[in-house]
Design a protein around this motif. Structure first.
Motif, short mmCIF file in Angstrom:
data_model
loop_
_atom_site.label_atom_id
_atom_site.label_comp_id
_atom_site.label_asym_id
_atom_site.label_seq_id
_atom_site.Cartn_x
_atom_site.Cartn_y
_atom_site.Cartn_z
N SER A 121 0.82 -1.20 0.00
CA SER A 121 0.00 0.00 0.00
C SER A 121 0.86 1.26 0.00
O SER A 121 1.70 1.45 -0.88
CB SER A 121 -0.96 -0.05 1.19
OG SER A 121 -1.97 0.92 1.07
N PRO B 146 -1.47 2.34 -4.00
CA PRO B 146 -2.27 3.29 -4.79
C PRO B 146 -1.37 4.20 -5.63
O PRO B 146 -1.25 5.40 -5.37
CB PRO B 146 -3.05 4.07 -3.73
CG PRO B 146 -2.18 4.02 -2.52
CD PRO B 146 -1.47 2.69 -2.56
N ILE C 153 -5.92 7.39 -4.33
CA ILE C 153 -7.15 6.73 -3.90
C ILE C 153 -8.33 7.61 -4.29
O ILE C 153 -8.39 8.79 -3.93
CB ILE C 153 -7.15 6.47 -2.38
CG1 ILE C 153 -6.10 5.40 -2.04
CG2 ILE C 153 -8.53 6.02 -1.90
CD1 ILE C 153 -5.99 5.07 -0.57
N GLU D 208 -13.04 13.38 -2.28
CA GLU D 208 -11.61 13.57 -2.52
C GLU D 208 -11.21 15.02 -2.23
O GLU D 208 -10.15 15.27 -1.64
CB GLU D 208 -11.25 13.23 -3.97
CG GLU D 208 -11.38 11.76 -4.31
CD GLU D 208 -12.73 11.40 -4.90
OE1 GLU D 208 -12.80 10.47 -5.71
OE2 GLU D 208 -13.73 12.07 -4.54
N PHE E 86 -2.84 10.69 -0.49
CA PHE E 86 -3.30 9.89 -1.62
C PHE E 86 -3.99 10.75 -2.68
O PHE E 86 -4.61 10.22 -3.60
CB PHE E 86 -4.24 8.79 -1.14
CG PHE E 86 -3.63 7.90 -0.10
CD1 PHE E 86 -2.54 7.11 -0.40
CD2 PHE E 86 -4.13 7.86 1.20
CE1 PHE E 86 -1.96 6.29 0.55
CE2 PHE E 86 -3.57 7.05 2.16
CZ PHE E 86 -2.47 6.26 1.84
N SER F 161 -15.61 1.01 3.46
CA SER F 161 -14.56 1.44 2.53
C SER F 161 -14.79 0.86 1.14
O SER F 161 -14.74 1.57 0.14
CB SER F 161 -13.18 1.01 3.04
OG SER F 161 -12.19 1.21 2.06
N VAL G 114 -15.31 3.06 -2.24
CA VAL G 114 -14.31 2.98 -3.31
C VAL G 114 -14.89 2.30 -4.54
O VAL G 114 -14.54 2.63 -5.67
CB VAL G 114 -13.05 2.26 -2.81
CG1 VAL G 114 -12.05 2.04 -3.94
CG2 VAL G 114 -12.39 3.06 -1.70
N SER H 67 -12.07 -2.66 -7.40
CA SER H 67 -11.00 -2.32 -6.47
C SER H 67 -10.64 -3.53 -5.63
O SER H 67 -11.27 -4.59 -5.74
CB SER H 67 -11.43 -1.17 -5.56
OG SER H 67 -12.41 -1.62 -4.63
N LEU I 248 -9.94 -0.84 -1.21
CA LEU I 248 -9.39 0.47 -0.87
C LEU I 248 -8.78 1.16 -2.08
O LEU I 248 -8.92 2.37 -2.24
CB LEU I 248 -8.32 0.33 0.22
CG LEU I 248 -7.68 1.65 0.68
CD1 LEU I 248 -8.73 2.55 1.33
CD2 LEU I 248 -6.53 1.40 1.65
N VAL I 249 -8.12 0.40 -2.94
CA VAL I 249 -7.43 0.97 -4.10
C VAL I 249 -8.11 0.47 -5.36
O VAL I 249 -8.25 -0.74 -5.57
CB VAL I 249 -5.94 0.57 -4.12
CG1 VAL I 249 -5.24 1.18 -5.33
CG2 VAL I 249 -5.26 1.00 -2.83
N HIS J 298 -7.45 -5.80 -0.18
CA HIS J 298 -6.31 -4.96 0.19
C HIS J 298 -5.58 -5.50 1.42
O HIS J 298 -4.35 -5.49 1.48
CB HIS J 298 -6.79 -3.52 0.44
CG HIS J 298 -5.69 -2.54 0.57
ND1 HIS J 298 -4.96 -2.08 -0.51
CD2 HIS J 298 -5.15 -1.92 1.66
CE1 HIS J 298 -4.04 -1.23 -0.10
NE2 HIS J 298 -4.13 -1.11 1.21
#
Length: 510
Positions: A140, A184, A188, A198, A212, A269, A273, A277, A280-281, A300
């Motif tokens: 990560s 990521p 992210i 974001e 991120f 999460s 997201v 994914s 998380l990513v 993740h």
């Protein structure tokens, strides 16, 4: 790659002070965590499978050593230069200075300071072991710390301007391989909120999560002499811009595709997201552009995490210690004359003797291979990259099986699309236009490296009983240490044209 090199592990994001305090309680920052669950079958049912941890497997499989003795920094300081074993495992404990559990006042965490400390630690390990370089293995955010060291800290510290034109050091002088789990690389992002989440995160630095976002990533990934005050419009965090400083060939990204099993925030999460994914990513952000990579159906972190998985470990071990690299591309495809059809491919890679898939791109996991129709300006043999994998000639094999074997399962599917909508009048669910498995055996003959390939639809024995016979495929690449050949598609794929084929390239890794 020169011999067995030291490995330094760089962990991921721990969050606020309470998370940092919990992280520093672990002597190995999570590299010691294993797992007991895997999902199998079409429904993904959980079954028991015991994976010991990357830490233990590196010790048992590759004879690495842990040299702690009360504290790894103290141990290194007590040793003379060049006397510590190179086959050694080290943890970059960058969070220790930010924990509130020690007597010292905690310092604020930043990626830049962690990257500078990583370079200091790398130099100490190199000095004490006498190794020419180290391997960096990161989970990560740890991959971003590693990239900050590679892309910014080393160029700023060892620039030609500071040391003279003949004394400039590149990141490749310090690091041999960079392997990332679920990093990521592109930041992210969230599947909901239309960018509002974001913006709030990046403007207010909530929980330190602004690292991120594009502004902070641009700052810690870009050297001062080329950094502007604002992020350039076309800047892409996934791009490592200087191949001379650190070649992309030395980077491998493991991409998780299982959002369902990511447990953070009780599953919130993964919902924010989105399904494309690891929870998380997002899949598209977990890659360095142009780097080696593998997609695996893991989340993740957690019970079904990337680091504590057989899939992650096998890709790690073969990237660090393998001596053969194999790539496969579809070439010379001539699509049926129907402009409404869009085409996708799915690919699965397995290696003989392993209970897992090394790589899996599938529509069900939101990561099919998109096949773009050839444009007039494109070369006639424009390839469709399918997979890159690493193998080891020293891995155990069944008796009387002199070759390394891997299989590549390929499915090609088409959908009818009109005005950005899909239509189903001629669609057959759960079917594909092409579905076959290529069995690839790689070995060595008097002339050097050689390979044999056969489609499963054309062999007449069970796969475990199949042995390649006859002459190997003709090598079309005259360079020493590299082998390349075309494998024509079987009759079931001839609707792509008589020249449609799979291009195989095998080469020695040095």
């Amino acid at each position: 790659m020169v011999g067995t090199l030291p490995i330094i592990y760089v962990r991921g994001f721990a969050g606020d002070t309470s998370g940092i305090d919990q992280a520093v309680d672990d002597p190995f920052y999570g590299l010691n965590l294993g797992s007991t669950h895997v999902r199998v079958g079409g429904r993904g049912d959980p079954v028991f499978y015991q994976f010991e941890s990357p830490l233990l497997r590196l010790i048992t499989d590759h004879q690495y050593r842990l040299l702690v003795e009360g504290g790894q920094e103290g141990y290194l300081d007590s040793q003379a230069e060049g006397t510590v074993e190179q086959a050694s495992l080290w943890i970059h404990r960058f969070y220790d200075a930010s924990a509130s559990t020690w007597s010292a006042e905690p310092v604020d965490f930043s990626v830049e300071s962690a990257a500078k400390d990583l370079l200091r630690f790398v130099e100490k390990v190199l000095s004490k072991t006498g190794a020419p370089r180290v391997h960096l293995v990161a989970h990560s955010m740890g991959g971003l710390i590693s990239r900050s060291m590679i892309q910014r800290t080393i160029p700023e510290t060892y620039s030609a301007q500071r040391l003279g034109a003949q004394q400039r050091y590149l990141a490749a002088h310090f690091v041999d391989r960079l392997f990332t789990y679920g990093t990521p690389h592109g930041g992210i992002e969230f599947d909901v909120g239309f960018g509002l989440f974001e913006k709030v995160r990046d403007d207010f630095g909530l929980g330190g999560g602004d690292i991120f976002g594009p502004q902070r990533m641009y700052e810690y990934l870009t050297p001062a002499d080329s950094r502007e005050s604002q992020v350039p419009e076309k800047w892409d965090a996934r791009v490592m811009p200087n191949d001379e400083n650190f070649p992309l060939e030395r980077v491998f990204c493991v991409v998780g595709t299982n959002a369902r099993d990511y447990p953070a925030a009780h599953g919130l999460s993964s919902k924010v997201v989105g399904p494309k994914s690891d929870g998380l990513v997002q899949i598209q952000n977990a890659l360095v552009t142009g780097a080696n990579h593998a997609y695996v159906h893991r989340s993740h972190s957690g019970r079904y995490g990337l680091v504590n998985s057989e899939e992650g470990y096998q890709n790690l071990a073969r990237f660090l210690f393998g001596d053969v690299k194999v790539t496969a591309d579809l070439i010379d495809l001539a699509f049926p004359d129907d402009e409404e059809l869009t085409w996708q491919a799915e690919a699965q890679v397995s290696i003989r003797g392993l209970p897992i898939l090394m790589h899996e791109q599938a529509a069900a996991h939101y990561c099919p291979i998109l096949i773009e129709k050839r444009r007039p300006e494109d070369p006639a043999d424009r390839p469709v990259p399918l997979v890159t994998t690493y193998m080891s000639s020293t891995s155990s094999r069944p008796e009387q099986a002199p070759t390394m074997r891997y299989t590549l399962h390929i499915r090609v599917l088409s959908l009818r699309e009109r005005k950005r909508g899909f239509f189903w009048e001629d669609h057959q669910e759960q079917t594909s236009d092409f579905d076959d498995t290529l069995i690839i055996d790689v070995g060595f003959v008097d002339r050097g490296m050689a390979a044999w390939a056969a489609w499963a639809s054309q062999i007449t024995t069970p796969l475990r009983s199949y042995r390649p016979s006859g002459n190997p495929l003709t090598d079309e690449d005259p360079k020493e240490g590299t082998w390349m050949a075309r494998v024509a598609l079987p009759p079931g794929g001839r609707f792509f044209g008589e020249r449609a084929a799979l291009s195989l390239r095998v080469r020695n890794v040095v």
